[in-house]
Design an enzyme around this catalytic site. Structure first.
Site, PDB file in Angstrom:
ATOM      1  N   LYS A  19       2.971  -2.412   8.445  1.00 22.77           N
ATOM      2  CA  LYS A  19       4.038  -1.589   8.166  1.00 22.77           C
ATOM      3  C   LYS A  19       3.422  -0.008   7.806  1.00 22.77           C
ATOM      4  O   LYS A  19       3.158   0.188   6.963  1.00 22.77           O
ATOM      5  CB  LYS A  19       5.139  -1.857   7.135  1.00 22.77           C
ATOM      6  CG  LYS A  19       6.238  -0.998   7.435  1.00 22.77           C
ATOM      7  CD  LYS A  19       7.046  -0.911   5.820  1.00 22.77           C
ATOM      8  CE  LYS A  19       6.392   0.092   4.739  1.00 22.77           C
ATOM      9  NZ  LYS A  19       6.651   1.299   5.447  1.00 22.77           N
ATOM     10  N   GLU A  26      -4.786  -0.591  -3.038  1.00 18.08           N
ATOM     11  CA  GLU A  26      -5.449   0.625  -3.465  1.00 18.08           C
ATOM     12  C   GLU A  26      -4.211   1.455  -3.673  1.00 18.08           C
ATOM     13  O   GLU A  26      -3.516   2.107  -3.082  1.00 18.08           O
ATOM     14  CB  GLU A  26      -5.861   1.282  -1.997  1.00 18.08           C
ATOM     15  CG  GLU A  26      -7.240   0.309  -1.430  1.00 18.08           C
ATOM     16  CD  GLU A  26      -8.406   0.603  -2.139  1.00 18.08           C
ATOM     17  OE1 GLU A  26      -8.643   1.684  -2.998  1.00 18.08           O
ATOM     18  OE2 GLU A  26      -9.315  -0.043  -2.032  1.00 18.08           O
ATOM     19  N   CYS A  76      -5.636  10.481  -2.984  1.00 18.00           N
ATOM     20  CA  CYS A  76      -5.623   9.516  -4.128  1.00 18.00           C
ATOM     21  C   CYS A  76      -6.815   9.847  -4.922  1.00 18.00           C
ATOM     22  O   CYS A  76      -6.882   9.583  -6.306  1.00 18.00           O
ATOM     23  CB  CYS A  76      -5.611   8.084  -3.752  1.00 18.00           C
ATOM     24  SG  CYS A  76      -7.085   7.644  -2.676  1.00 18.00           S
ATOM     25  N   GLU A 123      -0.229  11.830 -11.284  1.00 16.56           N
ATOM     26  CA  GLU A 123      -0.836  12.399 -10.117  1.00 16.56           C
ATOM     27  C   GLU A 123       0.133  13.175  -9.669  1.00 16.56           C
ATOM     28  O   GLU A 123       1.321  13.428  -9.629  1.00 16.56           O
ATOM     29  CB  GLU A 123      -0.689  11.372  -9.211  1.00 16.56           C
ATOM     30  CG  GLU A 123      -1.864  10.785  -8.485  1.00 16.56           C
ATOM     31  CD  GLU A 123      -1.564   9.721  -7.515  1.00 16.56           C
ATOM     32  OE1 GLU A 123      -0.349   9.199  -7.373  1.00 16.56           O
ATOM     33  OE2 GLU A 123      -2.413   9.557  -6.541  1.00 16.56           O
TER      34      GLU A 123
HETATM   35  P1  NAD Z   1       4.616   4.836  -1.615  1.00 17.67           P
HETATM   36  O1  NAD Z   1       4.268   3.736  -2.419  1.00 17.67           O
HETATM   37  O2  NAD Z   1       5.736   5.565  -1.821  1.00 17.67           O
HETATM   38  O3  NAD Z   1       4.353   4.276  -0.226  1.00 17.67           O
HETATM   39  C1  NAD Z   1       3.224   3.737   0.575  1.00 17.67           C
HETATM   40  C2  NAD Z   1       3.816   2.606   1.411  1.00 17.67           C
HETATM   41  O4  NAD Z   1       4.581   1.793   0.969  1.00 17.67           O
HETATM   42  C3  NAD Z   1       4.583   3.317   2.401  1.00 17.67           C
HETATM   43  O5  NAD Z   1       4.355   2.554   3.776  1.00 17.67           O
HETATM   44  C4  NAD Z   1       5.931   3.187   2.270  1.00 17.67           C
HETATM   45  O6  NAD Z   1       7.059   3.100   3.014  1.00 17.67           O
HETATM   46  C5  NAD Z   1       5.897   1.604   1.414  1.00 17.67           C
HETATM   47  N1  NAD Z   1       6.909   1.291   0.389  1.00 17.67           N
HETATM   48  C6  NAD Z   1       7.648   2.193  -0.298  1.00 17.67           C
HETATM   49  N2  NAD Z   1       8.504   1.451  -1.091  1.00 17.67           N
HETATM   50  C7  NAD Z   1       8.200   0.153  -1.059  1.00 17.67           C
HETATM   51  C8  NAD Z   1       8.622  -0.948  -1.435  1.00 17.67           C
HETATM   52  N3  NAD Z   1       9.425  -0.914  -2.326  1.00 17.67           N
HETATM   53  N4  NAD Z   1       8.274  -2.117  -0.989  1.00 17.67           N
HETATM   54  C9  NAD Z   1       7.154  -2.165  -0.158  1.00 17.67           C
HETATM   55  N5  NAD Z   1       6.611  -1.275   0.578  1.00 17.67           N
HETATM   56  C10 NAD Z   1       7.210   0.156   0.045  1.00 17.67           C
HETATM   57  O7  NAD Z   1       3.238   5.912  -1.598  1.00 17.67           O
HETATM   58  P2  NAD Z   1       3.268   7.476  -0.947  1.00 17.67           P
HETATM   59  O8  NAD Z   1       3.802   8.364  -1.718  1.00 17.67           O
HETATM   60  O9  NAD Z   1       3.672   7.044   0.508  1.00 17.67           O
HETATM   61  O10 NAD Z   1       1.580   7.424  -0.902  1.00 17.67           O
HETATM   62  C11 NAD Z   1       0.908   8.049  -2.006  1.00 17.67           C
HETATM   63  C12 NAD Z   1       0.470   7.185  -2.829  1.00 17.67           C
HETATM   64  O11 NAD Z   1      -0.712   6.448  -2.355  1.00 17.67           O
HETATM   65  C13 NAD Z   1      -0.332   7.948  -3.840  1.00 17.67           C
HETATM   66  O12 NAD Z   1      -0.118   7.327  -5.087  1.00 17.67           O
HETATM   67  C14 NAD Z   1      -1.803   7.852  -3.505  1.00 17.67           C
HETATM   68  O13 NAD Z   1      -2.821   7.887  -4.814  1.00 17.67           O
HETATM   69  C15 NAD Z   1      -1.952   6.629  -3.140  1.00 17.67           C
HETATM   70  N6  NAD Z   1      -3.035   6.222  -2.105  1.00 17.67           N
HETATM   71  C16 NAD Z   1      -4.076   5.475  -2.841  1.00 17.67           C
HETATM   72  C17 NAD Z   1      -5.154   5.302  -1.928  1.00 17.67           C
HETATM   73  C18 NAD Z   1      -6.376   4.466  -2.498  1.00 17.67           C
HETATM   74  O14 NAD Z   1      -7.177   4.059  -1.735  1.00 17.67           O
HETATM   75  N7  NAD Z   1      -6.380   4.157  -3.898  1.00 17.67           N
HETATM   76  C19 NAD Z   1      -5.283   6.019  -0.723  1.00 17.67           C
HETATM   77  C20 NAD Z   1      -4.425   6.788  -0.290  1.00 17.67           C
HETATM   78  C21 NAD Z   1      -3.117   6.807  -0.919  1.00 17.67           C
END
Ligand code: NAD
Length: 486
Positions: free
Chosen positions: A178, A254, A288, A385
């Site tokens: 997804k 991650e 991140c 963040e």
């Molecule tokens: P997010 O958690 O809102 O979304 C990430 C993914 O999860 C998306 O596909 C989203 O649709 C899905 N999602 C959202 N709510 C969900 C739920 N309740 N159940 C299942 N899936 C769900 O995060 P974001 O704002 O899209 O991304 C940014 C975050 O990602 C930041 O915190 C960043 O630090 C982190 N990030 C971490 C890494 C790493 O390698 N550690 C890399 C990139 C981004």
């Protein structure tokens, strides 16, 4: 698609593209203009189940294929991504907003995981362990965990996918993916290229959806799915871990970061200032590993701040397709509001704005690159963040205080520090409670090294030889009666 770009807009299930059940669609917009650029299938939970069915059907043959066969398909996928670089990069800039030069770099970075794991596929070794009895043999086998559910974010629309999918496929797993609803086009194009590489139907199924939580319930409520691998926010990561406890699926996470960036008084300030450009402004600060807390020794704080102010003043903000643009928009209005709230909070608690601090007028979700000084540990910029182009500078007196400030965080993904003292380099690298250390280096991400965090930044590692381990089970075979005619 617009501009003659090539990207499918339907769901990829069982080796073919098809509309979502009921014909539902979701809009994809350009965050630099707010305009709709495409509509893609908006998957339902029935589509999520159909994806799992397809992955289930594909699993036995894919798992049984030789590592060399899997490796060959991955190598072809790598080559096709390289050949499609211009197209993939433009799609990414349109749906994510990052400058085109960064999108080119991301295509290379994303493809490098495919190349790396095509090679690692052939190096999944078991072992033979000496037994205590002469007629016994002890074998340790490594096998694919099975069906993997992957959920990825929008900030690296290609690399966060290949970093999971390539090792999973290399290990012999099949995948249901997804992608983020903001950036589904890059994902679907990657899926199309995998089919062109000769992948069997169903080894990778891609279902964009606006119902993320319902998908997690569907996949984690299904005992056929044996692993969840997630990149995104810490709060969602924790929720997924709770949901995975039902069938005890394996979990790799991650998650978020709050990276300290420490400049010691013996640092080469030119190297540190150059490091901050990548560490802070890549993807407009929406990474991140973005340097959030800039901790500078009080003796060099003024000189370093002036250098950074001059450097940032020269950076161009704008649409990622325009030449020379280095900073694009935030992904959404919500993202922009969070950044502005962090700036407001810091100012209310005594910080000074040296540069920026406002939205950029006009369409799109732009924020001016911002430099805050006199920040202190209780401010949100120092604890959460920010995910935006904000540099928050605090001062420290000595090495001990710097390490204490740096480790005072619930996150533990990446930390940067700059010094020319070899003993200090060793001491501080060991003392920082982080999974990744940039030592005189603002750009460390690379396929051959393990990427991942301590504390609430996650579980497991992606990339390196560790990356494929996350998709392997260990089986111990105790073989008796050897040499006894059995
Ligand atoms: P997010 O958690 O809102 O979304 C990430 C993914 O999860 C998306 O596909 C989203 O649709 C899905 N999602 C959202 N709510 C969900 C739920 N309740 N159940 C299942 N899936 C769900 O995060 P974001 O704002 O899209 O991304 C940014 C975050 O990602 C930041 O915190 C960043 O630090 C982190 N990030 C971490 C890494 C790493 O390698 N550690 C890399 C990139 C981004």
């Amino acid at each position: 698609m617009r501009n003659g770009l090539k990207a499918p807009t339907d769901l990829l299930i069982g080796g073919g593209f098809r509309p979502a059940q009921g014909g539902r669609t979701l809009d994809v917009e350009d965050p630099a203009t707010g305009e709709r650029i495409a509509s893609v299938g908006d998957g339902t939970v029935d589509d999520a189940r159909a994806a799992t069915d397809a992955a289930t059907q594909a699993l036995p043959a894919w798992r049984a294929a030789s590592a060399y066969e899997r490796s060959r398909i991955l190598r072809r996928w790598f080559g096709l991504q390289q050949a499609d670089k211009e197209n993939l990069a433009r799609i990414m800039t349109l749906e994510n907003g990052k400058p085109l030069s960064e999108s080119y770099a991301e295509v290379d970075y994303a493809a490098s995981f495919v190349e790396w794991f095509a090679e690692e596929a052939r190096r999944v070794y078991g072992r033979v362990v000496p037994a205590t009895r002469a007629e016994k043999r002890i074998l340790v086998l490594r096998q694919a965990v099975g069906i993997v559910a992957a959920i990825t974010p929008w900030n690296f629309p290609a690399a966060m996918i290949t970093r999971k999918v390539a090792p999973a496929l290399a290990a012999g797993c099949t995948v249901v993916l997804k992608p983020a609803p903001e950036t589904p086009l890059t994902a679907l194009r990657l899926g199309e290229l995998l089919l062109q590489a000769g992948a069997p139907a169903g080894i990778l199924n891609i279902v964009p959806t606006s119902e993320a939580a319902a998908f997690a319930d569907t996949w984690l409520g299904d005992e056929r799915v044996r692993k969840i691998t997630f990149t995104g926010s810490t709060s969602v990561g924790k929720e997924l871990m709770r949901k995975a406890s039902g069938h005890l699926q394996k979990v790799s996470l991650e998650l978020g970061g709050q990276a300290p960036f420490i400049v010691f008084d013996d640092a080469d300030l030119d190297v540190a200032a150059a490091g901050i450009t990548t560490a802070k402004f890549r993807n407009a600060g929406q990474t991140c590993v973005a340097a959030n807390r800039i901790l500078v020794h009080e003796r060099v704080a003024d000189a370093f701040t002036e250098r950074i102010v001059r450097q940032v003043q020269r950076m161009r903000v704008g649409h990622g397709m325009e030449d020379g643009v280095e900073i694009g928009p935030m992904i959404s209005e919500r993202g922009r509001q969070k950044v502005l709230a962090h700036v407001e909070d810091a100012v209310a608690l005594g910080a000074s704005v040296r540069l920026g601090g406002q939205t950029v007028s006009g369409p799109g979700y732009f924020v001016e690159p911002t430099i805050l000084t006199d920040v202190s540990p209780k401010m949100r910029v120092m604890r959460e963040e920010t995910f935006g182009p904000v540099i928050a500078i605090a001062r420290f007196r000595d090495e001990r205080e710097a390490v204490e400030l740096a480790n005072d965080a619930e996150y533990g993904l990446a930390a940067y520090f700059f010094t020319r003292d070899g003993s200090r380099a060793w001491r501080v690298a060991e003392a920082l409670e982080y999974g990744i250390i940039g030592l005189n280096d603002g750009a460390f991400s690379t396929a051959q090294a393990p990427f991942g965090g301590y504390k609430e930044s996650g579980l497991g590692r992606e990339g390196g030889k560790e990356g494929i381990e996350e998709f392997l089970e260990t089986k111990f075979v105790s073989w008796g009666a050897v040499g006894m005619g059995v």
